[in-house]
Design a protein around this motif. Structure first.
Motif, PDB file in Angstrom:
ATOM      1  N   ALA A  14      -3.662 -41.339  -4.933  1.00 41.55           N
ATOM      2  CA  ALA A  14      -3.472 -40.191  -5.812  1.00 41.55           C
ATOM      3  C   ALA A  14      -3.078 -40.712  -7.187  1.00 41.55           C
ATOM      4  CB  ALA A  14      -2.375 -39.281  -5.253  1.00 41.55           C
ATOM      5  N   GLY A  15      -3.389 -39.952  -8.212  1.00 39.96           N
ATOM      6  CA  GLY A  15      -3.087 -40.402  -9.570  1.00 39.96           C
ATOM      7  C   GLY A  15      -1.670 -40.079  -9.984  1.00 39.96           C
ATOM      8  N   SER A  16      -1.392 -40.249 -11.252  1.00 40.28           N
ATOM      9  CA  SER A  16      -0.074 -39.931 -11.797  1.00 40.28           C
ATOM     10  C   SER A  16       0.198 -38.441 -11.617  1.00 40.28           C
ATOM     11  CB  SER A  16      -0.034 -40.294 -13.287  1.00 40.28           C
ATOM     12  OG  SER A  16       1.189 -39.908 -13.860  1.00 40.28           O
ATOM     13  N   GLU A  17       1.333 -38.113 -11.041  1.00 40.38           N
ATOM     14  CA  GLU A  17       1.657 -36.725 -10.718  1.00 40.38           C
ATOM     15  C   GLU A  17       2.741 -36.174 -11.646  1.00 40.38           C
ATOM     16  OE1 GLU A  17       0.022 -35.051  -8.494  1.00 40.38           O
ATOM     17  OE2 GLU A  17      -1.138 -36.714  -7.683  1.00 40.38           O
ATOM     18  N   ARG A  18       2.563 -34.932 -12.095  1.00 36.48           N
ATOM     19  CA  ARG A  18       3.543 -34.258 -12.930  1.00 36.48           C
ATOM     20  C   ARG A  18       4.286 -33.230 -12.091  1.00 36.48           C
ATOM     21  NH1 ARG A  18       2.545 -34.322 -18.416  1.00 36.48           N
ATOM     22  NH2 ARG A  18       4.483 -33.129 -18.580  1.00 36.48           N
ATOM     23  N   ALA A  19       5.592 -33.429 -11.927  1.00 40.27           N
ATOM     24  CA  ALA A  19       6.385 -32.530 -11.080  1.00 40.27           C
ATOM     25  C   ALA A  19       6.399 -31.107 -11.611  1.00 40.27           C
ATOM     26  CB  ALA A  19       7.815 -33.060 -10.971  1.00 40.27           C
ATOM     27  N   ASP A  20       6.345 -30.944 -12.942  1.00 41.83           N
ATOM     28  CA  ASP A  20       6.432 -29.597 -13.501  1.00 41.83           C
ATOM     29  C   ASP A  20       5.181 -28.767 -13.234  1.00 41.83           C
ATOM     30  OD1 ASP A  20       4.822 -31.090 -15.106  1.00 41.83           O
ATOM     31  OD2 ASP A  20       5.741 -30.510 -17.001  1.00 41.83           O
ATOM     32  N   LYS A  21       4.107 -29.391 -12.760  1.00 39.53           N
ATOM     33  CA  LYS A  21       2.886 -28.656 -12.457  1.00 39.53           C
ATOM     34  C   LYS A  21       2.830 -28.190 -11.003  1.00 39.53           C
ATOM     35  CE  LYS A  21      -0.180 -30.623 -15.965  1.00 39.53           C
ATOM     36  NZ  LYS A  21      -1.466 -31.314 -16.212  1.00 39.53           N
ATOM     37  N   ILE A 110     -10.949 -45.861 -11.550  1.00 35.43           N
ATOM     38  CA  ILE A 110     -10.039 -44.788 -11.946  1.00 35.43           C
ATOM     39  C   ILE A 110     -10.846 -43.551 -12.332  1.00 35.43           C
ATOM     40  CG2 ILE A 110      -8.301 -44.073 -13.636  1.00 35.43           C
ATOM     41  CD1 ILE A 110      -7.402 -46.944 -13.774  1.00 35.43           C
ATOM     42  N   CYS A 111     -10.558 -42.454 -11.687  1.00 35.63           N
ATOM     43  CA  CYS A 111     -11.230 -41.188 -11.973  1.00 35.63           C
ATOM     44  C   CYS A 111     -10.347 -40.353 -12.901  1.00 35.63           C
ATOM     45  CB  CYS A 111     -11.502 -40.416 -10.687  1.00 35.63           C
ATOM     46  SG  CYS A 111     -12.542 -41.289  -9.507  1.00 35.63           S
ATOM     47  N   ILE A 112     -10.923 -39.871 -13.980  1.00 39.01           N
ATOM     48  CA  ILE A 112     -10.154 -39.059 -14.922  1.00 39.01           C
ATOM     49  C   ILE A 112     -10.806 -37.688 -15.069  1.00 39.01           C
ATOM     50  CG2 ILE A 112      -9.270 -41.047 -16.192  1.00 39.01           C
ATOM     51  CD1 ILE A 112     -11.386 -40.563 -18.286  1.00 39.01           C
ATOM     52  N   GLN A 117      -5.854 -30.020 -20.115  1.00 37.53           N
ATOM     53  CA  GLN A 117      -4.510 -29.867 -19.542  1.00 37.53           C
ATOM     54  C   GLN A 117      -4.098 -31.054 -18.681  1.00 37.53           C
ATOM     55  OE1 GLN A 117      -7.144 -27.932 -18.881  1.00 37.53           O
ATOM     56  NE2 GLN A 117      -7.175 -27.142 -16.788  1.00 37.53           N
ATOM     57  N   HIS A 118      -5.057 -31.949 -18.390  1.00 32.99           N
ATOM     58  CA  HIS A 118      -4.737 -33.136 -17.598  1.00 32.99           C
ATOM     59  C   HIS A 118      -4.721 -34.401 -18.451  1.00 32.99           C
ATOM     60  CE1 HIS A 118      -5.003 -30.580 -14.200  1.00 32.99           C
ATOM     61  NE2 HIS A 118      -6.319 -30.465 -14.215  1.00 32.99           N
ATOM     62  N   GLY A 119      -4.585 -34.238 -19.762  1.00 34.79           N
ATOM     63  CA  GLY A 119      -4.605 -35.382 -20.670  1.00 34.79           C
ATOM     64  C   GLY A 119      -3.521 -36.396 -20.397  1.00 34.79           C
ATOM     65  N   SER A 120      -2.292 -35.930 -20.104  1.00 31.86           N
ATOM     66  CA  SER A 120      -1.191 -36.877 -19.875  1.00 31.86           C
ATOM     67  C   SER A 120      -1.414 -37.686 -18.610  1.00 31.86           C
ATOM     68  CB  SER A 120       0.143 -36.124 -19.794  1.00 31.86           C
ATOM     69  OG  SER A 120       0.118 -35.183 -18.732  1.00 31.86           O
ATOM     70  N   GLU A 121      -1.932 -37.037 -17.548  1.00 34.01           N
ATOM     71  CA  GLU A 121      -2.210 -37.762 -16.313  1.00 34.01           C
ATOM     72  C   GLU A 121      -3.305 -38.811 -16.538  1.00 34.01           C
ATOM     73  OE1 GLU A 121      -1.768 -34.569 -16.556  1.00 34.01           O
ATOM     74  OE2 GLU A 121      -0.758 -33.713 -14.804  1.00 34.01           O
ATOM     75  N   ASN A 122      -4.329 -38.424 -17.307  1.00 32.30           N
ATOM     76  CA  ASN A 122      -5.393 -39.382 -17.630  1.00 32.30           C
ATOM     77  C   ASN A 122      -4.840 -40.602 -18.356  1.00 32.30           C
ATOM     78  OD1 ASN A 122      -7.350 -37.726 -16.521  1.00 32.30           O
ATOM     79  ND2 ASN A 122      -7.909 -36.787 -18.478  1.00 32.30           N
ATOM     80  N   LEU A 123      -3.951 -40.344 -19.313  1.00 23.29           N
ATOM     81  CA  LEU A 123      -3.379 -41.435 -20.104  1.00 23.29           C
ATOM     82  C   LEU A 123      -2.595 -42.398 -19.223  1.00 23.29           C
ATOM     83  CD1 LEU A 123      -2.768 -42.762 -22.827  1.00 23.29           C
ATOM     84  CD2 LEU A 123      -0.806 -41.204 -23.052  1.00 23.29           C
ATOM     85  N   PHE A 124      -1.732 -41.856 -18.372  1.00 17.86           N
ATOM     86  CA  PHE A 124      -0.920 -42.708 -17.498  1.00 17.86           C
ATOM     87  C   PHE A 124      -1.799 -43.478 -16.512  1.00 17.86           C
ATOM     88  CE2 PHE A 124       2.629 -39.747 -18.604  1.00 17.86           C
ATOM     89  CZ  PHE A 124       3.453 -40.700 -19.165  1.00 17.86           C
ATOM     90  N   SER A 125      -2.842 -42.824 -15.986  1.00 16.05           N
ATOM     91  CA  SER A 125      -3.734 -43.494 -15.037  1.00 16.05           C
ATOM     92  C   SER A 125      -4.480 -44.645 -15.709  1.00 16.05           C
ATOM     93  CB  SER A 125      -4.739 -42.491 -14.457  1.00 16.05           C
ATOM     94  OG  SER A 125      -4.074 -41.506 -13.694  1.00 16.05           O
TER      95      SER A 125
END
Length: 199
Positions: A14-21, A110-112, A117-125
């Motif tokens: 799984a990719g970078s996860e954002r808890a607030d989502k 790496i899949c982006i 709205q998923h820009g931050s996850e893409n960046l971290f991945s």
């Protein structure tokens, strides 16, 4: 006649996860650790683990791996040996520990998402993938062994795993692991016997 064992492993991370989502309450590191401890040590149903705790575990694993990649590369650049720490405890972490020692090869895909709205996850991945690409480890080739000797070792391992299966309770939470080891060991004996007969 010689024999070399090669394994091919495919991991879907799984990719970078954002808890607030997730829409769930936030968990501190201690709280998330207690939930995961109940799963690993008390047999708690893993499907009941809150999404926020799963996200915490994913992020922790990815962060640990990235840190160790930097440590391994730094030690190799200084001509020093590297040994992965015991904190690398999951299957993927143990596999990448072997990669960092130069005993296996790694390809990362790496899949982006194109969604803004998923820009931050893409960046971290992508940053995580960049760290993986920086790993520089000496190549340690697998040494071939005589096929007959490999067969003897495989037969011994198959007998050992079969004995473990007979002594274990099927209700044990690690039963699937023991069963998998036993099946693989028996299969290896069959493969080696066929190889030796065909030579």
């Amino acid at each position: 006649r010689s024999y070399t064992c090669t394994k091919f492993n495919l991991f879907d991370l799984a990719g970078s996860e954002r808890a607030d989502k997730t829409g769930e309450k936030r968990y501190s590191g201690t709280e998330a650790g207690m939930v995961l401890w109940e799963v690993m040590c008390k047999g708690k149903d893993i499907t009941k683990v809150p999404i926020a705790v799963q996200a915490y575990a994913i992020n922790m694993e990815l962060t640990t791996l990235a840190t160790e990649i930097c440590n391994a590369t730094d030690r190799f650049s200084q001509g020093m040996a590297y040994n992965p720490p015991r904190t690398l405890s999951t299957a993927f972490q143990r596999y990448t520990g072997a990669i960092m020692m130069g005993r296996t090869l790694l390809t990362t895909v790496i899949c982006i998402s194109p969604a803004p709205q998923h820009g931050s996850e893409n960046l971290f991945s992508l940053k995580w993938g960049e760290k993986m690409a920086k790993l520089k480890a000496p190549n340690v080739p697998e040494k071939p062994v005589p096929a007959e000797k490999a067969l003897e070792a495989a037969v011994e391992l198959a007998a050992k795993t079969a004995k473990e299966m007979a002594e274990r309770d099927p209700s044990n939470k690690y039963w699937a692991c023991y069963e998998g080891r036993s099946v693989c060991a028996a299969r290896l004996v069959q493969i080696l016997e066929r190889l030796i007969q065909s030579c």
